[in-house]
Design a protein around this motif. Structure first.
Motif, PDB file in Angstrom:
ATOM      1  N   PHE A 225       0.838  -0.873   0.030  1.00 16.53           N
ATOM      2  CA  PHE A 225       0.543   0.117  -0.001  1.00 16.53           C
ATOM      3  C   PHE A 225       0.783   1.395  -0.498  1.00 16.53           C
ATOM      4  O   PHE A 225       1.820   1.025   0.908  1.00 16.53           O
ATOM      5  CB  PHE A 225      -0.977  -0.298   1.318  1.00 16.53           C
ATOM      6  CG  PHE A 225      -2.163  -1.035   1.247  1.00 16.53           C
ATOM      7  CD1 PHE A 225      -2.138  -1.573   0.515  1.00 16.53           C
ATOM      8  CD2 PHE A 225      -2.383  -0.919   2.381  1.00 16.53           C
ATOM      9  CE1 PHE A 225      -3.817  -2.234   0.233  1.00 16.53           C
ATOM     10  CE2 PHE A 225      -3.758  -2.079   2.376  1.00 16.53           C
ATOM     11  CZ  PHE A 225      -3.307  -2.720   1.828  1.00 16.53           C
ATOM     12  N   GLY A 226       0.665   2.225  -0.689  1.00  9.58           N
ATOM     13  CA  GLY A 226       1.030   3.471  -0.623  1.00  9.58           C
ATOM     14  C   GLY A 226       0.675   4.448   0.150  1.00  9.58           C
ATOM     15  O   GLY A 226      -0.700   4.194   0.513  1.00  9.58           O
ATOM     16  N   PRO A 227       1.459   5.960  -0.043  1.00  7.61           N
ATOM     17  CA  PRO A 227       0.544   6.688   1.188  1.00  7.61           C
ATOM     18  C   PRO A 227      -0.383   7.606   0.714  1.00  7.61           C
ATOM     19  O   PRO A 227      -0.508   7.938   0.883  1.00  7.61           O
ATOM     20  CB  PRO A 227       2.015   7.699   1.186  1.00  7.61           C
ATOM     21  CG  PRO A 227       2.537   7.537  -0.031  1.00  7.61           C
ATOM     22  CD  PRO A 227       2.681   5.790  -0.210  1.00  7.61           C
ATOM     23  N   SER A 228      -1.089   7.421  -1.390  1.00 12.74           N
ATOM     24  CA  SER A 228      -2.192   8.343  -1.549  1.00 12.74           C
ATOM     25  C   SER A 228      -3.253   7.419  -2.223  1.00 12.74           C
ATOM     26  O   SER A 228      -3.910   7.519  -3.517  1.00 12.74           O
ATOM     27  CB  SER A 228      -0.855   9.180  -2.823  1.00 12.74           C
ATOM     28  OG  SER A 228      -0.738   8.362  -3.219  1.00 12.74           O
ATOM     29  N   GLY A 229      -3.835   5.758  -1.607  1.00  8.56           N
ATOM     30  CA  GLY A 229      -4.586   5.340  -1.963  1.00  8.56           C
ATOM     31  C   GLY A 229      -4.289   3.754  -2.924  1.00  8.56           C
ATOM     32  O   GLY A 229      -5.006   4.053  -3.482  1.00  8.56           O
ATOM     33  N   LEU A 230      -2.522   4.268  -3.870  1.00 10.32           N
ATOM     34  CA  LEU A 230      -3.157   3.005  -4.625  1.00 10.32           C
ATOM     35  C   LEU A 230      -1.796   2.003  -4.038  1.00 10.32           C
ATOM     36  O   LEU A 230      -1.600   2.507  -2.909  1.00 10.32           O
ATOM     37  CB  LEU A 230      -1.575   3.992  -6.153  1.00 10.32           C
ATOM     38  CG  LEU A 230      -1.435   5.582  -5.992  1.00 10.32           C
ATOM     39  CD1 LEU A 230      -0.968   5.863  -7.018  1.00 10.32           C
ATOM     40  CD2 LEU A 230      -3.522   5.284  -6.795  1.00 10.32           C
ATOM     41  N   SER A 248       0.723  -9.241 -11.522  1.00 12.27           N
ATOM     42  CA  SER A 248       0.709  -8.289 -10.941  1.00 12.27           C
ATOM     43  C   SER A 248      -1.343  -7.400 -11.428  1.00 12.27           C
ATOM     44  O   SER A 248      -1.613  -7.496 -12.091  1.00 12.27           O
ATOM     45  CB  SER A 248       0.979  -6.859 -11.635  1.00 12.27           C
ATOM     46  OG  SER A 248       1.228  -5.789 -12.663  1.00 12.27           O
ATOM     47  N   GLN A 249      -1.498  -6.775  -9.715  1.00 14.92           N
ATOM     48  CA  GLN A 249      -2.741  -6.412  -9.906  1.00 14.92           C
ATOM     49  C   GLN A 249      -2.536  -4.365  -8.883  1.00 14.92           C
ATOM     50  O   GLN A 249      -1.912  -4.625  -7.904  1.00 14.92           O
ATOM     51  CB  GLN A 249      -3.849  -7.162  -8.962  1.00 14.92           C
ATOM     52  CG  GLN A 249      -3.898  -8.606  -9.168  1.00 14.92           C
ATOM     53  CD  GLN A 249      -3.946  -9.507  -8.430  1.00 14.92           C
ATOM     54  OE1 GLN A 249      -3.171 -10.138  -7.197  1.00 14.92           O
ATOM     55  NE2 GLN A 249      -5.689  -9.348  -8.253  1.00 14.92           N
ATOM     56  N   ALA A 250      -3.223  -3.426  -9.912  1.00 10.94           N
ATOM     57  CA  ALA A 250      -3.383  -2.282  -9.821  1.00 10.94           C
ATOM     58  C   ALA A 250      -4.750  -2.384  -8.552  1.00 10.94           C
ATOM     59  O   ALA A 250      -5.406  -3.240  -8.530  1.00 10.94           O
ATOM     60  CB  ALA A 250      -3.717  -1.488 -10.525  1.00 10.94           C
ATOM     61  N   LEU A 251      -3.965  -2.217  -7.255  1.00  4.77           N
ATOM     62  CA  LEU A 251      -5.365  -1.377  -5.814  1.00  4.77           C
ATOM     63  C   LEU A 251      -5.712  -0.562  -5.484  1.00  4.77           C
ATOM     64  O   LEU A 251      -4.793   0.394  -5.945  1.00  4.77           O
ATOM     65  CB  LEU A 251      -4.616  -2.035  -4.924  1.00  4.77           C
ATOM     66  CG  LEU A 251      -3.912  -3.612  -4.923  1.00  4.77           C
ATOM     67  CD1 LEU A 251      -3.780  -3.798  -3.705  1.00  4.77           C
ATOM     68  CD2 LEU A 251      -4.733  -4.422  -5.406  1.00  4.77           C
ATOM     69  N   THR A 252      -6.671   0.238  -5.476  1.00  6.25           N
ATOM     70  CA  THR A 252      -7.727   1.677  -5.762  1.00  6.25           C
ATOM     71  C   THR A 252      -7.431   1.445  -3.455  1.00  6.25           C
ATOM     72  O   THR A 252      -8.584   0.480  -3.123  1.00  6.25           O
ATOM     73  CB  THR A 252      -8.580   2.147  -5.887  1.00  6.25           C
ATOM     74  OG1 THR A 252      -8.882   3.258  -4.885  1.00  6.25           O
ATOM     75  CG2 THR A 252      -9.919   0.805  -5.741  1.00  6.25           C
ATOM     76  N   VAL A 253      -6.406   1.688  -2.847  1.00  4.11           N
ATOM     77  CA  VAL A 253      -6.586   1.391  -1.274  1.00  4.11           C
ATOM     78  C   VAL A 253      -7.920   2.752  -0.719  1.00  4.11           C
ATOM     79  O   VAL A 253      -7.022   3.617  -1.181  1.00  4.11           O
ATOM     80  CB  VAL A 253      -5.639   1.553  -0.709  1.00  4.11           C
ATOM     81  CG1 VAL A 253      -5.571   1.455   0.287  1.00  4.11           C
ATOM     82  CG2 VAL A 253      -4.412   0.437  -1.189  1.00  4.11           C
ATOM     83  N   ARG A 254      -8.785   2.531  -0.210  1.00  3.20           N
ATOM     84  CA  ARG A 254      -9.706   2.678   0.884  1.00  3.20           C
ATOM     85  C   ARG A 254      -9.825   2.669   1.917  1.00  3.20           C
ATOM     86  O   ARG A 254     -10.770   1.391   2.768  1.00  3.20           O
ATOM     87  CB  ARG A 254     -11.043   2.822  -0.072  1.00  3.20           C
ATOM     88  CG  ARG A 254     -11.011   2.957  -1.976  1.00  3.20           C
ATOM     89  CD  ARG A 254     -12.149   2.049  -2.256  1.00  3.20           C
ATOM     90  NE  ARG A 254     -12.408   2.638  -3.897  1.00  3.20           N
ATOM     91  CZ  ARG A 254     -12.594   2.264  -4.866  1.00  3.20           C
ATOM     92  NH1 ARG A 254     -14.001   0.885  -4.305  1.00  3.20           N
ATOM     93  NH2 ARG A 254     -12.770   2.053  -6.112  1.00  3.20           N
ATOM     94  N   GLN A 255      -9.587   3.835   3.207  1.00  3.47           N
ATOM     95  CA  GLN A 255      -9.485   3.694   4.445  1.00  3.47           C
ATOM     96  C   GLN A 255     -11.113   4.404   5.428  1.00  3.47           C
ATOM     97  O   GLN A 255     -10.670   5.364   4.689  1.00  3.47           O
ATOM     98  CB  GLN A 255      -8.529   4.607   4.836  1.00  3.47           C
ATOM     99  CG  GLN A 255      -8.433   3.673   6.398  1.00  3.47           C
ATOM    100  CD  GLN A 255      -7.082   4.207   6.993  1.00  3.47           C
ATOM    101  OE1 GLN A 255      -6.279   4.821   6.525  1.00  3.47           O
ATOM    102  NE2 GLN A 255      -6.549   3.677   8.084  1.00  3.47           N
ATOM    103  N   GLY A 256     -11.595   3.351   5.545  1.00  2.02           N
ATOM    104  CA  GLY A 256     -12.537   4.311   6.399  1.00  2.02           C
ATOM    105  C   GLY A 256     -14.249   4.344   5.232  1.00  2.02           C
ATOM    106  O   GLY A 256     -14.070   3.870   4.655  1.00  2.02           O
TER     107      GLY A 256
END
Length: 256
Positions: A225-230, A248-256
């Motif tokens: 996980f990167g620091p800006s949602g990637l 490889s798989q690109a992720l969209t990381v969404r917290q909360g």
């Protein structure tokens, strides 16, 4: 017992085994990725008799899809005598859900120089069984057998297989069956509790050094996980015969 039942020349209906992990009312995309490989291979074999090998599978996931009938289509983007680029599309009610671009290549005998610099991983019977339903709901996750040796959250060796057929009463290749398991890995060694952090993948690209044997599919996987949602999930692929390729798989990381 199958993931899909054919309802027409290019249409398929999911069974309960396709139920999603992020939402059980939606399809887990993994079986659909295998389905698209199947229709690409069928189209290839209708058009030509030399069984070009599939060297790359590159999927873009356009959105979610309900547990309803889907349709497929295939077109050749770059025809050739020894190399082709083929695109397959999965749609629901006229809306694109997944596209696959596959490079097909002429086969040749390179057995004498075959090899890899990738490290081997423990065989399936040397890795402890793990129940993925302790983390994820849904029919697809419940249909899989998983073995996992986790070094830390987001880093693990994972083996997965399923006894559920991709299609009801229709022969399917080992490659299509394998492709139907590829997408499972993003949830098999989570960095964060999926009840608190969402990290769906937007794509999946696999490069293959050879055809898979079928059966157990192995992943030497790392989730970042990167620091800006990637984010990205990276895997070296194996089967019981050894190194298979990479993914490889690109992720969209969404917290909360």
């Amino acid at each position: 017992m199958a993931y899909f039942r054919r309802t027409g020349p290019a249409s398929f209906r999911p069974t309960e085994h396709v139920g999603g992990a992020w939402s059980t009312d939606e399809q887990h995309i993994a079986p659909a990725l295998g389905l698209l490989v199947h229709v690409v291979e069928q189209d290839r074999d209708v058009r030509r008799d030399d069984r070009l090998a599939v060297g790359r599978l590159s999927y873009d996931i356009w959105g979610t899809v309900p547990m309803e009938e889907v349709e497929t289509s295939v077109r050749v983007l770059r025809p050739g005598r020894t190399i082709e680029l083929v695109e397959a599309t999965l749609t629901h009610a006229g809306r694109t859900v997944v596209t696959l671009r596959a490079w097909l290549m002429q086969r040749s005998d390179t057995e004498a120089i075959a090899g890899t610099g990738s490290a081997a991983i423990p065989a399936p019977d040397a890795v402890p069984a793990w129940d993925p339903t302790t983390v994820w709901p849904g029919g697809f996750i419940a249909s899989a057998q998983v073995r996992r040796d986790q070094a830390e959250p987001g880093r693990a060796v994972v083996w997965a297989r399923t006894d559920v057929a991709l299609l009801d009463d229709e022969p399917v290749s080992a490659l299509a069956r394998t492709a139907g398991l590829l997408d499972i890995i993003n949830g098999m060694t989570v960095r964060a509790d999926p009840r608190e952090v969402a990290f769906p993948n937007l794509d999946l690209t696999a490069h293959l050094a050879r055809e898979p044997a079928g059966g157990w599919l192995g992943f030497d996987a790392a989730v970042s996980f990167g620091p800006s949602g990637l984010g990205v999930t990276s895997s070296v692929l194996h089967d019981e015969h050894g190194h298979l390729g990479s993914m490889s798989q690109a992720l969209t990381v969404r917290q909360g």
